[in-house]
Motif scaffolding. Structure first.
Motif, short mmCIF file in Angstrom:
data_model
loop_
_atom_site.label_atom_id
_atom_site.label_comp_id
_atom_site.label_asym_id
_atom_site.label_seq_id
_atom_site.Cartn_x
_atom_site.Cartn_y
_atom_site.Cartn_z
N ARG A 39 0.82 -1.21 0.00
CA ARG A 39 0.00 0.00 0.00
C ARG A 39 0.86 1.26 0.00
N ASP A 74 0.41 4.05 -2.78
CA ASP A 74 0.01 5.42 -2.42
C ASP A 74 1.04 6.44 -2.90
N SER A 114 -7.38 -3.06 -3.41
CA SER A 114 -7.92 -1.94 -2.64
C SER A 114 -7.60 -0.60 -3.29
N GLU A 162 -9.77 -0.26 -6.45
CA GLU A 162 -11.18 -0.04 -6.14
C GLU A 162 -11.43 1.38 -5.63
N GLN A 163 -10.49 1.87 -4.83
CA GLN A 163 -10.64 3.20 -4.24
C GLN A 163 -10.05 4.31 -5.12
N ARG A 164 -9.55 3.90 -6.30
CA ARG A 164 -8.95 4.84 -7.26
C ARG A 164 -7.79 5.62 -6.64
N ARG A 165 -7.07 4.97 -5.73
CA ARG A 165 -5.85 5.58 -5.20
C ARG A 165 -4.70 5.45 -6.19
#
Length: 322
Positions: free
Chosen positions: A213, A217, A241, A244-247
């Protein structure tokens, strides 16, 4: 008597005559059932095994092959070969590092282009009779981060820098003094410095979950990631994740944790491009890898040094087969 080679790889049949012409007797076992049966039926006379990284050869299988002397691996990765078991038996292990680098690099760039330019969605729209004007980024002048600057990473860097005028930065175990590219000391630093990130490291414990992550990020909501290495390099749950969260903006994946099974969550995402672990497959690469296998086998059974040996861990016992 010719050496007997157990062939576990399922994609090289058209090129196996290369080995047969060199005098090797081949036993083909491309499925799990055929593999298990071949080891039971022919195990006592198998001198060599031809496999690839994800297929590997485990300790129990090695123990069931008392005549085994050499394991040859197609491609660079050998993560599922039990190197300790091979070392304990005095078995030589070789790989095919660099032979399919051009094919993998071509596929990596194709995936990057298709992902960033959203080719799959555009194609699907036109087939539905739609005519969307989708605005997507260009590659020219962008910053490309390459995780792993071996033969494949170098081939990608060359294509990106010379063909697309991209700025190249990289992270690897050691900084290279022979390249003009910027070195980043960690994967996170690399992701922060890049618009696009391509994973090109070997698999195995040494690279497991290099991309988590924190790295994703750092890549950010406008960043894209491509993996043509091994799925284990990226923490899949963290990747899903982030998508899905468009990070991050998107991912292109040629490798998966439990091939041929692909997580439904990945299939459901519109910002993911998927191919079935085919980056290294081309007629040129396949012929080259089989030719290298043949050269390694010929050298070994002639008492000469093999061309591409894998460094094995120290023996834990002295079970060399004579």
């Amino acid at each position: 008597m010719p050496a007997t080679v157990l062939v576990l790889v399922e994609t090289i049949n058209d090129y196996l005559p290369i080995l047969e012409r060199q005098g090797f007797h081949l036993i083909l076992a491309p499925t799990p059932a055929e593999r298990a049966q071949a080891i039971v039926t022919h195990g006592s006379r198998i001198d060599a095994v031809l496999t690839r990284g994800p297929l590997g050869l485990n300790a129990d299988e090695i123990a069931a092959l008392p005549a085994l002397k050499i394991i040859t691996v197609i491609g660079a990765g050998y993560e599922q070969v039990d190197l300790q078991a091979a070392s304990d038996r005095g078995i030589t292990v070789t790989n095919g590092a660099g032979v399919n680098a051009s094919s993998v690099a071509d596929h990596a760039m194709a995936m990057l282009l298709a992902l960033v330019r959203d080719i799959a969605r555009c194609d699907a729209a036109v087939r539905r009779g739609e005519w969307p004007k989708i605005m997507r980024p260009s590659l020219a002048g962008k910053r490309l981060g390459i995780l792993g600057l071996g033969a494949v990473g170098m081939a990608i860097a060359k294509r990106a820098a010379l063909g697309f005028d991209m700025q190249i930065c990289y992270h690897s175990r050691q900084m290279r003094s022979d390249v003009p590219y910027a070195f980043c000391s960690t994967p996170t630093e690399l992701a922060r410095a890049a618009d696009f990130l391509i994973v090109a490291t070997p698999g195995g414990l040494g690279t497991q979950h290099l991309v988590t992550r924190t790295v994703l990020d750092a890549l950010g909501p406008n960043g894209f990631i491509v993996n043509i290495a091994r799925a284990s390099v990226i923490a899949t749950a963290d990747l899903i994740s982030a998508l899905e969260q468009r990070r991050i903006a998107g991912a292109a994946l040629d490798v998966f944790d439990h091939e041929p099974h692909v997580a439904d969550a990945l299939k459901a995402l519109s910002n993911v491009l998927l191919t079935p672990h085919v980056a290294g497959l081309s007629p040129e690469a396949t012929q080259g890898t089989v030719e290298l296998v043949g050269k390694n086998l010929m050298a070994f059974f002639s008492g000469e040094p093999v061309l591409t040996p894998i460094t094995l861990p120290p023996r834990l016992n002295d079970q060399r087969v004579h």
